[in-house]
Design a protein around this motif. Structure first.
Motif, PDB file in Angstrom:
ATOM      1  N   GLN A   9      46.988  37.095  31.174  1.00  0.00           N
ATOM      2  CA  GLN A   9      45.355  36.868  31.775  1.00  0.00           C
ATOM      3  C   GLN A   9      45.614  37.360  33.157  1.00  0.00           C
ATOM      4  O   GLN A   9      44.747  37.957  33.806  1.00  0.00           O
ATOM      5  N   ILE A  10      46.481  36.297  33.903  1.00  0.00           N
ATOM      6  CA  ILE A  10      46.473  36.662  35.343  1.00  0.00           C
ATOM      7  C   ILE A  10      46.623  38.218  35.726  1.00  0.00           C
ATOM      8  O   ILE A  10      46.200  38.731  36.568  1.00  0.00           O
ATOM      9  N   GLU A  32      48.956  33.028  29.490  1.00  0.00           N
ATOM     10  CA  GLU A  32      48.423  32.958  31.114  1.00  0.00           C
ATOM     11  C   GLU A  32      48.820  33.886  31.954  1.00  0.00           C
ATOM     12  O   GLU A  32      47.861  34.563  32.568  1.00  0.00           O
ATOM     13  N   ARG A  74      50.543  31.586  41.350  1.00  0.00           N
ATOM     14  CA  ARG A  74      50.646  31.208  40.061  1.00  0.00           C
ATOM     15  C   ARG A  74      51.585  31.844  39.437  1.00  0.00           C
ATOM     16  O   ARG A  74      52.270  31.563  38.472  1.00  0.00           O
ATOM     17  N   VAL A  92      45.589  40.951  34.393  1.00  0.00           N
ATOM     18  CA  VAL A  92      44.260  41.507  34.119  1.00  0.00           C
ATOM     19  C   VAL A  92      43.599  41.094  35.293  1.00  0.00           C
ATOM     20  O   VAL A  92      42.770  41.913  35.703  1.00  0.00           O
ATOM     21  N   TYR A  93      43.550  39.755  35.752  1.00  0.00           N
ATOM     22  CA  TYR A  93      42.761  39.302  36.717  1.00  0.00           C
ATOM     23  C   TYR A  93      43.122  40.076  37.815  1.00  0.00           C
ATOM     24  O   TYR A  93      42.366  40.356  38.786  1.00  0.00           O
ATOM     25  N   ASN A 127      39.140  36.095  28.978  1.00  0.00           N
ATOM     26  CA  ASN A 127      39.945  35.871  30.333  1.00  0.00           C
ATOM     27  C   ASN A 127      39.515  34.531  31.183  1.00  0.00           C
ATOM     28  O   ASN A 127      38.381  34.778  31.827  1.00  0.00           O
ATOM     29  N   GLU A 128      40.162  33.732  30.890  1.00  0.00           N
ATOM     30  CA  GLU A 128      40.166  32.540  31.603  1.00  0.00           C
ATOM     31  C   GLU A 128      39.844  32.667  33.138  1.00  0.00           C
ATOM     32  O   GLU A 128      38.940  32.057  33.958  1.00  0.00           O
ATOM     33  N   PHE A 129      40.629  33.314  33.725  1.00  0.00           N
ATOM     34  CA  PHE A 129      40.538  33.467  35.146  1.00  0.00           C
ATOM     35  C   PHE A 129      39.244  34.468  35.706  1.00  0.00           C
ATOM     36  O   PHE A 129      38.793  34.145  36.710  1.00  0.00           O
ATOM     37  N   LEU A 130      38.869  35.415  35.064  1.00  0.00           N
ATOM     38  CA  LEU A 130      37.823  36.356  35.209  1.00  0.00           C
ATOM     39  C   LEU A 130      36.585  35.239  35.299  1.00  0.00           C
ATOM     40  O   LEU A 130      35.719  35.172  36.106  1.00  0.00           O
ATOM     41  N   LEU A 187      36.325  44.360  29.400  1.00  0.00           N
ATOM     42  CA  LEU A 187      37.264  43.775  28.378  1.00  0.00           C
ATOM     43  C   LEU A 187      36.193  43.582  27.144  1.00  0.00           C
ATOM     44  O   LEU A 187      36.520  43.615  26.158  1.00  0.00           O
TER      45      LEU A 187
END
Lengths: 221, 221
Positions: free
Chosen positions: B74-75, B71, B148, B77-78, A135-138, A89
């Motif tokens: 982003q999830i 969010e 989530r 992508v995660y 990306n907050e989760f990554l 990314l």
DNA sequence: GATACCAGTTTGGTATCCCAAAATGGTATC
DNA sequence: GATACCATTTTGGGATACCAAACTGGTATC
């Protein structure tokens, strides 16, 4: 700052700093006395550290999580997935200025730098690199994985050669990222993680007896 | 079962079942009364649900996490990163018998099946598929991500066509996995996740006004 | 000497109490 | 009518009391 966050932070530091050994039993009352807080914040801290994987339940009580070689191997696979995804990314982004900050972090280490600092920078490199993905989760996944790896990496017997190699690999990853070469960066990062894992697990497996003698529970793979 | 686990489970069900709407304020005392437990287990439950992302802090108090479209993206992508990694691991394994269990899960759904059941099976497909990888961290990552996503998927207006398409895509992913074709399986899974995300976010963005009218906080991307 | 058993202690789970800070609601003032 | 202000209530953070289950150490029994 609230007591809860205080207890949580201090207890985490004691665990990560191996002041409390892997596998040691914890009692809420001992922690209570240790930090001068009551059981309410202590319990809150334990619950959060449990989700970080630093403490676990042992029947009814609490235990500092042992070093688990099988778990370390699984974390490496997990790390590879999320770190590579984050890096790809980042490579796609136009803005590359933030990479300089990480480069500067690496620059701050030289032969005079304390071993503890090398250790910290080595982890922060991966965490901050993941943060760049946006990306907050990554990012959280990498941060949490590094937290779980932290104690093991600290126990690893690393010679100067290994430290230098990791440093060079970090440089190469940054260079490829700066150029936006996602495939190359990903390849380098994967190799770096796999190599680190192999050295880490091998080192700990060899030292297992000695570590146990120091009171550190090390569970075999 | 302990009160703490009881409160945690019931509160989670109420949140996931939208009995408590996204964005609603929670007070520890209300929960206390609702489930007939004292504040100690209530607070423990809140702390755990916080790490699951189902509740969050709003200043000093607690709030049921709003649906956040940014969010959700982003999830996705995660999810893609961890689910693909897990699937590739599974493809490499010789033992393919466990896939039959998942196949049977899909088989259990037909036109007479309740919508709620389709919903559950759709999530469990991804969770159980990740479990097959044998990697605990990839598995947990997928399970937590699906948790989530759960409320948002429940709010999504899905026509029969969309449900059928997802079902077919699940079948195709399983087929490629059974054959050990990692690249093909990964490609199918990626496309499936990206497609699901697009439909989900589009649907919620369109219904945003209506959802807010129902008292559901939906934060734009 | 090993083992079964029991009293005493420790410990986590829970309920409850206290407090300071924040939210609330009403009132006086402009 | 809007607003600034103050008394009251509510609420989360923390401390403590109590309990049942688990653990401990010693003792009696075989």
């Amino acid at each position: 700052m609230s007591q809860m966050q205080n207890v949580e932070r201090q207890l985490r530091e004691m665990i990560l700093g191996l002041e409390i050994g892997p596998g040691e039993k914890l009692t809420e009352r001992w922690i209570e006395g240790q930090f001068g807080a009551s059981r309410t914040p202590v319990r809150a801290a334990l619950l959060r550290l449990e989700t970080e994987g630093l403490v676990g339940r042992d029947g009814r009580g609490w235990t500092v999580s042992p070093i688990n070689l099988a778990e370390l191997e699984q974390i490496a696979v997990y790390r590879e997935a999320v770190e590579v995804a984050a890096l790809r990314l980042t490579c796609k982004q136009a803005e590359k200025g933030a990479i300089d900050v990480i480069e500067a972090m690496l620059d701050s280490c030289d032969e005079n730098t304390a071993r503890e600092e090398w250790h910290r920078v080595g982890m922060d490199f991966h965490i901050e690199l993941a943060r760049l993905s946006g990306n907050e989760f990554l990012f959280r996944a990498v941060r949490d994985a590094m937290t779980r790896l932290s104690r093991a990496r600290w126990l690893e017997v690393r010679d100067e050669t290994a430290l230098g190699r990791a440093w060079l690999e970090h440089r190469a990853i940054l260079a490829a990222t700066r150029l936006g070469e996602g495939d190359e960066a990903a390849r380098l990062l994967s190799a770096h993680i796999v190599g680190s894992r192999d050295r880490l697990v091998t080192s700990l497996a060899n030292d297992r007896r000695g570590l146990r003698a120091r009171g550190f529970a090390v569970v075999a793979a």
